[in-house]
Design an enzyme around this catalytic site. Sequence first.
Site, PDB file in Angstrom:
ATOM      1  N   ILE A  18      42.561  35.310  39.527  1.00 51.63           N
ATOM      2  CA  ILE A  18      42.358  36.549  39.709  1.00 51.63           C
ATOM      3  C   ILE A  18      43.604  37.349  39.511  1.00 51.63           C
ATOM      4  O   ILE A  18      43.537  38.480  39.213  1.00 51.63           O
ATOM      5  CB  ILE A  18      41.922  36.669  41.201  1.00 51.63           C
ATOM      6  CG1 ILE A  18      40.323  36.132  41.257  1.00 51.63           C
ATOM      7  CG2 ILE A  18      41.682  38.218  41.761  1.00 51.63           C
ATOM      8  CD1 ILE A  18      39.898  35.905  42.645  1.00 51.63           C
ATOM      9  N   ASP A  37      55.010  34.736  41.039  1.00 48.91           N
ATOM     10  CA  ASP A  37      54.217  33.081  41.360  1.00 48.91           C
ATOM     11  C   ASP A  37      55.117  32.207  41.760  1.00 48.91           C
ATOM     12  O   ASP A  37      56.207  32.211  41.104  1.00 48.91           O
ATOM     13  CB  ASP A  37      53.193  33.057  40.354  1.00 48.91           C
ATOM     14  CG  ASP A  37      52.189  32.157  40.654  1.00 48.91           C
ATOM     15  OD1 ASP A  37      51.077  32.833  40.385  1.00 48.91           O
ATOM     16  OD2 ASP A  37      52.153  31.079  41.002  1.00 48.91           O
ATOM     17  N   ASN A  90      47.871  39.197  46.408  1.00 52.52           N
ATOM     18  CA  ASN A  90      46.581  38.132  46.155  1.00 52.52           C
ATOM     19  C   ASN A  90      46.632  36.954  46.423  1.00 52.52           C
ATOM     20  O   ASN A  90      45.739  36.089  46.390  1.00 52.52           O
ATOM     21  CB  ASN A  90      46.560  38.482  44.520  1.00 52.52           C
ATOM     22  CG  ASN A  90      45.618  37.551  43.837  1.00 52.52           C
ATOM     23  OD1 ASN A  90      44.360  37.529  44.181  1.00 52.52           O
ATOM     24  ND2 ASN A  90      46.180  36.526  43.246  1.00 52.52           N
ATOM     25  N   SER A 145      38.053  37.516  50.916  1.00 49.90           N
ATOM     26  CA  SER A 145      37.215  36.627  50.682  1.00 49.90           C
ATOM     27  C   SER A 145      35.851  36.998  51.066  1.00 49.90           C
ATOM     28  O   SER A 145      35.893  37.423  52.576  1.00 49.90           O
ATOM     29  CB  SER A 145      37.694  35.145  50.899  1.00 49.90           C
ATOM     30  OG  SER A 145      36.452  34.084  50.743  1.00 49.90           O
ATOM     31  N   TYR A 158      40.743  28.997  56.601  1.00 50.09           N
ATOM     32  CA  TYR A 158      40.721  30.065  55.501  1.00 50.09           C
ATOM     33  C   TYR A 158      39.824  31.119  55.779  1.00 50.09           C
ATOM     34  O   TYR A 158      40.475  32.323  55.581  1.00 50.09           O
ATOM     35  CB  TYR A 158      40.028  29.335  54.328  1.00 50.09           C
ATOM     36  CG  TYR A 158      39.816  29.988  53.046  1.00 50.09           C
ATOM     37  CD1 TYR A 158      41.074  30.325  52.032  1.00 50.09           C
ATOM     38  CD2 TYR A 158      38.500  30.609  52.496  1.00 50.09           C
ATOM     39  CE1 TYR A 158      40.873  31.342  51.062  1.00 50.09           C
ATOM     40  CE2 TYR A 158      38.333  31.437  51.546  1.00 50.09           C
ATOM     41  CZ  TYR A 158      39.727  31.837  50.841  1.00 50.09           C
ATOM     42  OH  TYR A 158      39.475  32.465  49.533  1.00 50.09           O
TER      43      TYR A 158
HETATM   44  N1  NAD Z   1      38.209  31.893  42.926  1.00 48.17           N
HETATM   45  C1  NAD Z   1      37.472  32.231  43.915  1.00 48.17           C
HETATM   46  O1  NAD Z   1      36.306  31.908  43.970  1.00 48.17           O
HETATM   47  C2  NAD Z   1      37.681  33.024  45.054  1.00 48.17           C
HETATM   48  C3  NAD Z   1      36.942  33.646  46.010  1.00 48.17           C
HETATM   49  C4  NAD Z   1      37.428  34.192  47.070  1.00 48.17           C
HETATM   50  C5  NAD Z   1      38.707  34.728  47.317  1.00 48.17           C
HETATM   51  N2  NAD Z   1      39.619  34.023  46.478  1.00 48.17           N
HETATM   52  C6  NAD Z   1      41.060  34.329  46.719  1.00 48.17           C
HETATM   53  O2  NAD Z   1      41.466  34.966  45.550  1.00 48.17           O
HETATM   54  C7  NAD Z   1      42.899  34.554  45.212  1.00 48.17           C
HETATM   55  C8  NAD Z   1      43.347  34.069  44.217  1.00 48.17           C
HETATM   56  O3  NAD Z   1      42.530  32.975  43.972  1.00 48.17           O
HETATM   57  P1  NAD Z   1      42.472  32.157  42.595  1.00 48.17           P
HETATM   58  O4  NAD Z   1      41.120  31.819  42.549  1.00 48.17           O
HETATM   59  O5  NAD Z   1      42.794  33.325  41.464  1.00 48.17           O
HETATM   60  O6  NAD Z   1      43.388  31.118  42.416  1.00 48.17           O
HETATM   61  P2  NAD Z   1      44.281  30.641  41.625  1.00 48.17           P
HETATM   62  O7  NAD Z   1      44.725  29.004  42.298  1.00 48.17           O
HETATM   63  O8  NAD Z   1      43.613  30.530  40.301  1.00 48.17           O
HETATM   64  O9  NAD Z   1      45.718  31.240  41.565  1.00 48.17           O
HETATM   65  C9  NAD Z   1      46.541  31.290  42.686  1.00 48.17           C
HETATM   66  C10 NAD Z   1      47.714  31.432  42.150  1.00 48.17           C
HETATM   67  O10 NAD Z   1      48.739  31.690  43.341  1.00 48.17           O
HETATM   68  C11 NAD Z   1      50.013  30.902  43.149  1.00 48.17           C
HETATM   69  N3  NAD Z   1      50.327  30.646  44.622  1.00 48.17           N
HETATM   70  C12 NAD Z   1      49.923  29.453  45.292  1.00 48.17           C
HETATM   71  N4  NAD Z   1      50.427  29.429  46.379  1.00 48.17           N
HETATM   72  C13 NAD Z   1      51.626  30.180  46.154  1.00 48.17           C
HETATM   73  C14 NAD Z   1      52.852  30.562  47.136  1.00 48.17           C
HETATM   74  N5  NAD Z   1      53.044  29.843  48.209  1.00 48.17           N
HETATM   75  N6  NAD Z   1      53.800  31.252  46.416  1.00 48.17           N
HETATM   76  C15 NAD Z   1      53.556  32.025  45.356  1.00 48.17           C
HETATM   77  N7  NAD Z   1      52.410  31.890  44.571  1.00 48.17           N
HETATM   78  C16 NAD Z   1      51.539  30.764  44.900  1.00 48.17           C
HETATM   79  C17 NAD Z   1      49.347  29.776  42.182  1.00 48.17           C
HETATM   80  O11 NAD Z   1      50.365  29.246  41.581  1.00 48.17           O
HETATM   81  C18 NAD Z   1      48.506  30.298  41.297  1.00 48.17           C
HETATM   82  O12 NAD Z   1      49.134  30.923  39.989  1.00 48.17           O
HETATM   83  C19 NAD Z   1      43.121  33.878  46.697  1.00 48.17           C
HETATM   84  O13 NAD Z   1      43.729  34.826  47.882  1.00 48.17           O
HETATM   85  C20 NAD Z   1      41.913  33.205  46.837  1.00 48.17           C
HETATM   86  O14 NAD Z   1      41.979  32.952  48.377  1.00 48.17           O
HETATM   87  C21 NAD Z   1      39.185  33.347  45.416  1.00 48.17           C
END
Ligand code: NAD
Length: 264
Positions: A18, A37, A90, A145, A158
Amino acid sequence: MGRVENKVALVTGAASGIGLASAQLLAKEGAKVVLADFNVEGAKEAAAELKAQGFEAEGVFLNALEEQSIKDAVEYTVDTYGKLDILYNNVGGTNLHKDLDVVNLDLAEWDRLMDLNLKSVLLGSRFAIPHMQKVGGGSIINTASMAAFASDAIRSAYGTSKAGVVHLTKYIAKQYGKDNIRCNAIAPGLILTPAAKNSLPQEMLDIFTKYNALPYNGEANDIGYGVVYLASDESKFMTGQTLEIEGGHYQANPTTADLAKFTK
Ligand SMILES: NC(=O)c1ccc[n+]([C@@H]2O[C@H](COP(=O)([O-])OP(=O)(O)OC[C@H]3O[C@@H](n4cnc5c(N)ncnc54)[C@H](O)[C@@H]3O)[C@@H](O)[C@H]2O)c1
């Protein structure tokens, strides 16, 4: 003229999913974007790809679990592009092996997820707000979320941390609104990011689709377009809100999909 032309944006967790999609859309709509990141190579690679297409972007290391690292990412953005207009908090996630039901969840993981999902939003905002005040306003966007609104058999930390994000969004909106700083959140439903696609078998994805009002699951750009809207002046009268982008999954009585055969 792009929708966020000449604005400067910092996106956290921007090497993947995202965050990456949102950073790319913000850049294509005219913003100068810093992609922050833990995976700094990924962030720098994504920034280089954007630059090769003629957009302005830089990648920087961020550990969202460390206060100083969050401060450094904000300062890097201001040092690089001279100001900060948009902060997209994010970064977030869970650990399905440790973030369990209330009796069995790992308490250290509870603390870690509160820091990763909620405290990182507080700190990012705390460090960004003075810079936004200097330029007469800004837009803070947080990733919540749908787990903030609907409970689950596991992922207690979470969902609780994301509910905190929804509420913190309102506090920031109220406290800094008169400085022309807006704060909104987006609550995604299931989004087919690489992480979700790799960790969930097709059978589970099909169950999600079954309960969506729409006949498909979400993609990262579906959230990214919401981010562009909240970042741009198009949403200038909107603050304190959480935009639910979730395919109608949570908008009906949950028995509807199973009861459909009785009502046909
Ligand atoms: N994918 C879904 O279905 C979904 C649904 C609801 C909410 N979300 C939320 O969306 C956001 C992004 O999720 P996503 O699915 O794109 O995840 P993703 O795992 O694809 O990407 C997350 C990114 O964050 C980075 N990251 C993780 N921990 C970190 C840290 N401590 N410091 C810096 N960077 C860090 C990772 O390296 C990665 O690039 C999150 O907050 C997640 O909770 C996702």
